[in-house]
Design a protein around this motif. Structure first.
Motif, PDB file in Angstrom:
ATOM      1  N   SER A   6       0.833  -1.207   0.000  1.00  0.00           N
ATOM      2  CA  SER A   6       0.000   0.000   0.000  1.00  0.00           C
ATOM      3  C   SER A   6       0.864   1.252   0.000  1.00  0.00           C
ATOM      4  O   SER A   6       0.550   2.242  -0.674  1.00  0.00           O
ATOM      5  N   LEU A   9       2.202   1.822  -3.453  1.00  0.00           N
ATOM      6  CA  LEU A   9       1.151   2.358  -4.312  1.00  0.00           C
ATOM      7  C   LEU A   9       0.959   3.852  -4.075  1.00  0.00           C
ATOM      8  O   LEU A   9       0.794   4.627  -5.013  1.00  0.00           O
ATOM      9  N   ASN A  13       1.683   6.693  -6.781  1.00  0.00           N
ATOM     10  CA  ASN A  13       0.529   7.521  -7.125  1.00  0.00           C
ATOM     11  C   ASN A  13       0.868   9.004  -7.025  1.00  0.00           C
ATOM     12  O   ASN A  13       0.508   9.789  -7.910  1.00  0.00           O
ATOM     13  N   ASP A  54     -10.042   1.847 -11.186  1.00  0.00           N
ATOM     14  CA  ASP A  54     -10.800   1.416 -10.000  1.00  0.00           C
ATOM     15  C   ASP A  54     -12.169   0.885 -10.382  1.00  0.00           C
ATOM     16  O   ASP A  54     -12.627  -0.140  -9.854  1.00  0.00           O
ATOM     17  N   THR A  63     -10.928   5.540  -5.501  1.00  0.00           N
ATOM     18  CA  THR A  63     -10.045   6.104  -4.474  1.00  0.00           C
ATOM     19  C   THR A  63      -9.725   7.572  -4.737  1.00  0.00           C
ATOM     20  O   THR A  63      -9.679   8.383  -3.812  1.00  0.00           O
ATOM     21  N   SER A 109       1.909   1.767 -10.692  1.00  0.00           N
ATOM     22  CA  SER A 109       0.826   1.805  -9.707  1.00  0.00           C
ATOM     23  C   SER A 109      -0.352   0.937 -10.126  1.00  0.00           C
ATOM     24  O   SER A 109      -0.862   0.128  -9.332  1.00  0.00           O
ATOM     25  N   SER A 112       0.544  -2.833 -10.176  1.00  0.00           N
ATOM     26  CA  SER A 112       0.681  -3.341  -8.814  1.00  0.00           C
ATOM     27  C   SER A 112      -0.679  -3.570  -8.167  1.00  0.00           C
ATOM     28  O   SER A 112      -0.924  -4.609  -7.544  1.00  0.00           O
ATOM     29  N   LEU A 113      -1.567  -2.601  -8.327  1.00  0.00           N
ATOM     30  CA  LEU A 113      -2.912  -2.734  -7.753  1.00  0.00           C
ATOM     31  C   LEU A 113      -3.621  -3.948  -8.329  1.00  0.00           C
ATOM     32  O   LEU A 113      -4.203  -4.761  -7.590  1.00  0.00           O
ATOM     33  N   THR A 131      -4.518   2.737 -16.507  1.00  0.00           N
ATOM     34  CA  THR A 131      -4.173   3.704 -15.466  1.00  0.00           C
ATOM     35  C   THR A 131      -3.178   4.728 -15.996  1.00  0.00           C
ATOM     36  O   THR A 131      -3.263   5.919 -15.674  1.00  0.00           O
TER      37      THR A 131
END
Length: 205
Positions: A6, A9, A13, A54, A63, A109, A112-113, A131
């Protein structure tokens, strides 16, 4: 482990948000938009890709719309760009490198998410790419330009390669921080080299 992921990320971000906010804001300045237009393009460029990713992953509300530090960072960066852009003597170069850095950060990012939600290669590559390029597509549309990703530029291809690299490295159990750093730099340098070498994908002229 998840707390560490996290953190990675969040770091990537913020790098992407600042870089893409500068990119979007300078595009707006070049198009002679007012302050609202500059903030709008900065916000769209830096956050739209993450919002779309997302939604595709079933994360609602996105988010970027509920975690206030993200839009706040975008707004402040856009305002600072508006206030100090006249001090930049090489705006075009700043735009190119800011855009390339944002591309790399958001590729890392997004990939990875996606990987930590579901380690599917297609999902990781698609979400990492969306993204990275989604905000830039919206920026160009709002600026009345053909989206860079749809032209011959080696742009989305850099994100696809970076996202693929993320999946391979994660599959090989490379630590998250190292993986994200490698992907960010790989995507960034691919984009910069493509600009310098004028790499283009085939097209019908």
């Amino acid at each position: 482990m998840m707390r560490f992921v996290s953190l990675i990320l969040i770091i990537t971000n913020y790098i992407g948000i600042v870089a893409f906010s500068v990119s979007g804001s300078i595009k707006a300045i070049e198009k002679r938009m007012d302050l609202l237009g500059i903030i709008t393009l900065g916000f769209s460029t830096s956050l739209a890709g993450g919002i779309l990713a997302d939604l595709l992953l079933g994360i609602t509300p996105p988010t970027n719309l509920i975690y206030l530090p993200y839009p706040t960072a975008s707004f402040l960066t856009s305002i600072m760009t508006f206030l100090y852009f006249r001090k930049f003597n090489i705006i075009n170069k700043i735009l190119i490198y800011a855009d390339a850095l944002g591309l790399g950060a958001f590729t890392a990012s997004g990939a990875s998410l996606a990987y930590h939600l579901s380690p599917s290669p297609l999902l990781v590559i698609m979400v990492g790419t969306i993204t990275a390029v989604g905000g830039g597509v919206l920026r160009d549309i709002l600026a009345n330009d053909i989206p860079l990703v749809l032209t011959k530029e080696f742009y989305a291809t850099s994100a696809i390669i970076g996202s693929s690299a993320y999946y391979i490295l994660a599959y090989l159990n490379i630590p998250a921080y190292t993986n994200s750093s490698i992907v960010l730099l790989l995507t960034f340098f691919l984009r910069v080299i493509a600009i310098m070498k004028k790499w283009k994908l085939p097209s019908i002229n």
